[in-house]
Structures are given as structure tokens and as C-alpha cells.
Design a protein around this motif. Sequence first.
Motif, PDB file in Angstrom:
ATOM      1  N   ARG A 339       0.817  -1.216   0.000  1.00 35.06           N
ATOM      2  CA  ARG A 339       0.000   0.000   0.000  1.00 35.06           C
ATOM      3  C   ARG A 339       0.853   1.270   0.000  1.00 35.06           C
ATOM      4  N   GLY A 340       1.911   1.309   0.820  1.00 39.16           N
ATOM      5  CA  GLY A 340       2.761   2.496   0.859  1.00 39.16           C
ATOM      6  C   GLY A 340       3.394   2.762  -0.489  1.00 39.16           C
ATOM      7  N   GLN A 341       3.845   1.683  -1.134  1.00 42.72           N
ATOM      8  CA  GLN A 341       4.454   1.815  -2.449  1.00 42.72           C
ATOM      9  C   GLN A 341       3.454   2.365  -3.460  1.00 42.72           C
ATOM     10  N   PHE A 342       2.259   1.779  -3.486  1.00 42.53           N
ATOM     11  CA  PHE A 342       1.273   2.208  -4.471  1.00 42.53           C
ATOM     12  C   PHE A 342       0.774   3.620  -4.176  1.00 42.53           C
ATOM     13  N   MET A 343       0.558   3.951  -2.895  1.00 41.78           N
ATOM     14  CA  MET A 343       0.096   5.297  -2.562  1.00 41.78           C
ATOM     15  C   MET A 343       1.162   6.336  -2.878  1.00 41.78           C
ATOM     16  N   SER A 344       2.439   5.931  -2.882  1.00 43.37           N
ATOM     17  CA  SER A 344       3.486   6.843  -3.335  1.00 43.37           C
ATOM     18  C   SER A 344       3.333   7.125  -4.824  1.00 43.37           C
ATOM     19  N   PHE A 345       2.967   6.085  -5.589  1.00 46.63           N
ATOM     20  CA  PHE A 345       2.687   6.296  -7.010  1.00 46.63           C
ATOM     21  C   PHE A 345       1.480   7.213  -7.190  1.00 46.63           C
ATOM     22  N   ILE A 346       0.452   6.988  -6.391  1.00 48.46           N
ATOM     23  CA  ILE A 346      -0.740   7.835  -6.464  1.00 48.46           C
ATOM     24  C   ILE A 346      -0.377   9.281  -6.165  1.00 48.46           C
ATOM     25  N   SER A 347       0.350   9.474  -5.069  1.00 41.86           N
ATOM     26  CA  SER A 347       0.749  10.832  -4.684  1.00 41.86           C
ATOM     27  C   SER A 347       1.600  11.478  -5.771  1.00 41.86           C
ATOM     28  N   SER A 348       2.488  10.690  -6.372  1.00 35.80           N
ATOM     29  CA  SER A 348       3.349  11.223  -7.433  1.00 35.80           C
ATOM     30  C   SER A 348       2.539  11.606  -8.661  1.00 35.80           C
ATOM     31  N   PHE A 349       1.571  10.767  -9.019  1.00 36.87           N
ATOM     32  CA  PHE A 349       0.695  11.097 -10.138  1.00 36.87           C
ATOM     33  C   PHE A 349      -0.080  12.379  -9.865  1.00 36.87           C
TER      34      PHE A 349
END
Length: 404
Positions: A339-349
Motif C-alpha cells: 500500500r505504501g508503495q502504491f500510494m506513493s505512485f498515487i501521490s506522485s501522479f
Amino acid sequence: MSRKERIILFILACLNFTHILDFMIMMPLGNYLMPYFKISTHFFSWIVAAYPVTACISGLIAAFYVDRFDRKKVLLFAYCGFIIGTVCCGIAPGPGLLMAARVLTGVFGGLIGAQVLSIIADIFPYEKRGQAMGTIFMAFSVASIVGVPFSLYLASLISWHAPFIFIGILGACIVPFIIRFLPSMKVHLAPVTAGEAPYKPDVSKVLGDIVDNKAQLTALFLSGLLMLGHFMIIPFINPYMEFNKGFTKTQTPLIYMIGGGCTLVSSFIIGKLSDKYGKFRIFTICMLCSLAPIFFITNMPGIPFVAVLAIFAVWFVFSSGRNIPAQAMITTVVNPAQRGQFMSFISSFQQLFTGLASIIAGLIVVEGANGKIQRYNWVGYLSVAIVASTFFIAQRLAKHQKLR
């Protein structure tokens, strides 16, 4: 909610307040910075974009590492760096150094949003997550009601440097509470066996997993387009209100105060309605209700200021409201370990598309010979089209996750 959960939510909301305020205050400072530094609308849009674009890059790099660390430690590291960068903005003597300071702030700020969302998703089950997200998003309302007007007052009373110093001091006061009350977040960490080789991120595997997962791709594009449509009109609201419509620097802060006051109430209500009636249904209602205000804001006729405040209040409520169920839907597309990894992608997007929104708006909008902002209505038309398109993406996400 338990007392412990309420304390954690309050601390994260305070942290989110400073984080959001730092980004928000750059845009209404346009009518201070452009004449002060004698810079164009195009250059100002790049100063605004410097933070989110850098945050996107740092967030993407961190995405391959954050799930190997305690979320609390990552959050503390990022937040302390963010505070330092914000103070550097406050002491910048020129536009070039201000842009450099925004880049520094973005390096650390890119890590914060994902960690906050991941911590919320780890602590609160899906049935309570809408209400928890609503509480966190109330920080946006408080930033609008108190933060932005007070920061603009400081800018008027002292100088444009003062708001950043204020945010830096406030952030430094929050750090001890994070250390004291936020628990270590290690549940997502896989057990480490003796003699295990050091972790090496497999970039191709991580990206391949996201590309192969339609729900995750849909979530990424939904979050990105929501930011793109929303932030296209924001950087030039204050210059447009002052230079085109003749409203003063003492009037325009009321836009954020009234709009934020309305969302302070509506965020909590929308969060509860999302849990009760379904995230996608509430998202659709908020999205549709946010379109008309965008058109009126960017095509504003000569109307009384009280009518202006009413239009902005409606826009604040539904534009922030659509993000609450959207974020709750997005957190379900990945398991806790990633989740942390994917939410970092979300935040970056989100950061990337926020920066693109400012750049696109800066390319469209021009400053006329009389100092007025021209072609702002073009930005509004594009924003309406982008926001409307998110319905189809959210519908696909709801179908993937059976969240209707």
C-alpha cells in the motif's frame, strides 16, 4: 472511533494542514509575486509547478523503498525536510532562489501525502475509511478558512516572505506530537529472516505489476485527472479577481475563508454519506455539482461580491467532496504490504498532474497590456471537460472493485 484513533487523526490532520497550506499559499500570492519580481504569468506558473513536479519525481523514486520502512519514520524524515524547504522559501531573495527552494520542498513533500494515506488505510477498515478520509480532508477546509486568509494578511502586513516562515514555525511545533503519539507502523513489513540479502528494488517488476493490474491503472489515472481538472483554474484565481474584476486584496481572502468554512462542515458529511450510500454514487453527485461553478468562475460577469462568494462556496464543497469517496475507492486496489508503495505512485501522479495543470494554465493564460488576465475562460472550458471525464474512469474503478 476510539480516543487513540481520534488523536492520530487530529495529528495527521494538523500535519496535512501545514502541508496543504504550503502548496495553497503559492497560488494566491500570484498578485504579490508577479509585480514584486516583475515576472510573467508563464514564469509564475513554473514557480507554482516546481513543487509538485519535484514531489512527483521524489515520490516515484521513494515508491520502490517506502514499504521496507516504518511508516512513522518515513513520515518524520519527510516532514522535517519539508519544514526546512518551506523556511528556505521564506528567506529567498529572488525568483530563481525561490524556485530552487520550492524544488527542495518538493523533494520531501512528495513523500508526505502517500504516507498519510497509507497510515489511514492501515489503521482504519474500509467501513470507517470514508469518515477518516473526510477528517483528513478537513485540513483543506481549515487551511482555507484560517491558513490562507491569515497568511495573506501576513503578506500584506509584512511581506510575501512571512507566510512561509509562519508555516515553518507551525510545522516545527507539530513534530514533537508526531514523535509522541503516532505509533510505529510496521504491520505491513514482511518478516525478515536471518542472513537475508539486502533489499534491492525490482523496478521492472513493480511497474509491471501496476501495468498488469487494471484496477491500479484506473486508480492512477483517476487521481491524476482529478488534480489536473481541479488545479488548472486555481493559480490565476487571485490575479483574475483583482486585475480583471477589481476586487481588492482584502476581499479575495474571503473566498478561501467562506469556501473553506463550508467544506469544514461538508467534508465530514460527505465522508459519512460515502460510507452509507456508496463511494461511487457520492463521487458522481459531487463531480456533477462541481462543473457549473468552474464555468461561472472562469466566465464571471460583473456581479456583487456576495454572489462571487456563493459561487466559490459551492465549488469548494463539491470539488473537495468528490476527492473524499475517490480516495477511499483508490485505497482498495492494493493489499497492505504494497500500500505504501502504491500510494506513493498515487501521490506522485497527483503531484505530476498538479504541476502540469499549472504549466498548461500558464501557457494558455496571458497578461494583457492593461495588466488583465486574458483567456482564463479557455482554462475553464478545459477544466470542465477533464473533470467530467473522471466519471467514466471512476465507474470503471467501481466495477473493478465492486464498490457501487
